[in-house]
Design an enzyme around this catalytic site. Structure first.
Site, PDB file in Angstrom:
ATOM      1  N   HIS A 197      -1.950  13.900  12.778  1.00  0.00           N
ATOM      2  CA  HIS A 197      -0.605  13.674  12.249  1.00  0.00           C
ATOM      3  C   HIS A 197      -0.573  13.657  10.717  1.00  0.00           C
ATOM      4  O   HIS A 197       0.505  13.608  10.114  1.00  0.00           O
ATOM      5  CB  HIS A 197      -0.039  12.369  12.795  1.00  0.00           C
ATOM      6  CG  HIS A 197       1.411  12.430  13.123  1.00  0.00           C
ATOM      7  ND1 HIS A 197       2.317  13.174  12.383  1.00  0.00           N
ATOM      8  CD2 HIS A 197       2.144  11.875  14.116  1.00  0.00           C
ATOM      9  CE1 HIS A 197       3.524  13.056  12.900  1.00  0.00           C
ATOM     10  NE2 HIS A 197       3.454  12.270  13.964  1.00  0.00           N
ATOM     11  N   ASP A 199       3.213  17.657  11.794  1.00  0.00           N
ATOM     12  CA  ASP A 199       4.304  16.801  12.229  1.00  0.00           C
ATOM     13  C   ASP A 199       4.676  17.121  13.675  1.00  0.00           C
ATOM     14  O   ASP A 199       4.305  18.184  14.215  1.00  0.00           O
ATOM     15  CB  ASP A 199       5.535  16.998  11.335  1.00  0.00           C
ATOM     16  CG  ASP A 199       5.304  16.501   9.918  1.00  0.00           C
ATOM     17  OD1 ASP A 199       4.522  15.532   9.765  1.00  0.00           O
ATOM     18  OD2 ASP A 199       5.889  17.084   8.986  1.00  0.00           O
TER      19      ASP A 199
END
Length: 426
Positions: A399, A403
């Site tokens: 992450h 995204d």
């Protein structure tokens, strides 16, 4: 002249290897290029061929030993001559070879199969586990033929003896009821229960890498359920002729690999790596294919997957998996991947939540394929129920670089490539 056998360098960044198994013993005749011993490094497990023909006269590094590259681990002579192993002395001490699991061994039995000399079981070359099994089943170890190093009795030897001969007296401890007693077939009980085993080299490396990955990258996961009916029907229709034409079985993996490549080319952030605060967008797609081994896990790499046809993908994946299981991979073939596929559903699971193979940014887990009822809606908004071949796919992603929107777009592209497959498989 004797020929030294040295620990080879299995890649530029590899400086040591662990000898996991000797395939020949002192006194055995070996041919040039015949597999001589197996090693494990932090890149790959491999069989090492003999550099010359002759007789293995000396083993200097036992199983379990980790030695530096170019270290002499054995000697091959022209004839048997004086046979020795590591740590043997000129004072006539018994020759010992370390057990694979690192446990101490004792002098080998001198009795042939069927003989029953008065011999202390503790003096027979075997491990505590073997002696425990023998005690529980009332077996005289002097009657068991050892096939291990220098006649050492292995776990397979004692279990094989039991299956052929049965216990020689009443068991020393209460036993699990037999099929005849219970009326049902009980599952085999692993002989590892109640024991303590050291990590193998490969297991230790896997443990280290997995810990590093979860502490380095904040993992997020996204699961998609994909209709594989079109692929399943195409595969069923073409599998026989495909194997006849190309010499490999038509599995689902090349379809999945091709769809992943298509999505990776459209969304290169998923094929990137975060290194030293910079995002590296890789020029090529080096597709890792996780392969489960009996002794661990390895990730062979299909290099420049974006340049390969469907048939090339199928052949390369099959070749790499086959050689991975037979310890024939080179270190370069098991490193440098930029994105990995792992088949979490091979044992029937719905899906898995995989750990990223560092320094990659994402990994895709393949779930189990099964038929189930699905609601289908036509162009006129009419609903029907049909039996479809459905499969879960779980994308694990870093992450820091990817995204949720990027992951979702990637998975939508991947899903579309499979559900609307229109590529030739020739």
């Amino acid at each position: 002249m004797p020929t030294d056998v040295v620990m080879p360098q299995m890649g530029e960044s590899i400086f040591e290897g662990t000898i996991t198994k000797w395939l020949k013993q002192p006194g055995d005749t070996v041919e040039k290029d015949e597999p001589l011993f197996e090693i494990s490094t932090d890149k790959v497990d491999a069989e090492i061929p003999s550099p010359a023909a002759g007789v293995l006269t000396e083993i200097r590094s036992p199983e379990g030993a980790t030695v530096n590259i170019n270290t002499v681990v054995a000697v091959i002579g022209e004839s048997s001559g004086e046979i020795a192993t590591a740590d043997a002395t000129a004072a006539g001490q018994p020759i010992e070879t370390a057990a694979p699991d690192g446990i101490d061994t004792v002098p080998e039995p001198q009795a042939a199969e069927g003989a029953a000399p008065a011999q202390d079981p503790e003096s027979i070359r075997s491990s505590p586990l073997v002696r425990k099994i023998a005690k529980e089943h009332g077996v005289n170890l002097a009657r068991v033929r050892g096939t291990g190093s220098a006649g050492r009795i292995t776990k397979d030897d004692i279990l094989g003896h039991l299956s052929q001969k049965g216990p020689s007296k009443a068991p020393a401890a209460p036993q699990v009821p037999t099929k005849a007693q219970s009326g049902t077939q009980l599952p085999a009980v692993s002989s590892l229960i109640g024991t303590v085993q050291p990590l193998t080299k490969m297991r230790a490396i896997i443990a280290q890498r997995m810990k590093e990955s979860v502490t380095t990258a904040p993992h997020a996961h996204m699961v998609y359920k994909i209709d594989m009916t079109r692929i399943a029907r195409l595969r069923e229709r073409e599998r026989a002729s495909f194997e006849q034409r190309h010499g490999v079985k038509l599995t689902y993996m090349p379809f999945i690999a091709a769809a992943a490549v298509q999505a990776l080319r459209k969304f290169p952030i998923v094929n990137s790596s975060l290194i030293d605060g910079q995002i590296h967008y890789h020029a090529n797609i080096h597709l890792g294919i996780a392969v489960a081994l009996e002794w661990g896990l390895i990730v062979p790499v299909v290099r420049e997957a974006e340049k390969r046809s469907f048939v090339e993908l199928a052949k390369t994946i099959n070749d790499l998996a086959t050689r991975a299981r037979s310890k024939k991979l080179t270190p370069d073939e098991a490193s440098g991947s930029t994105f990995t596929l792992t088949n979490a559903g091979v044992f029937g699971g719905e899906y898995g939540t995989p750990i990223i193979n560092q320094p990659e940014s994402a990994i895709l887990a393949i779930g189990g394929l099964r038929k189930e009822p699905v609601v289908l809606t036509d162009d006129d908004d009419n609903d029907t129920i049909a039996i479809r071949s459905m499969q879960y796919y779980c994308l694990g992603f870093d992450h820091r670089t990817i995204d949720g929107a990027d992951a979702g777009r990637f998975m939508v592209e991947f899903q579309g490539a499979l559900e609307n497959w229109d590529k030739p498989i020739e």
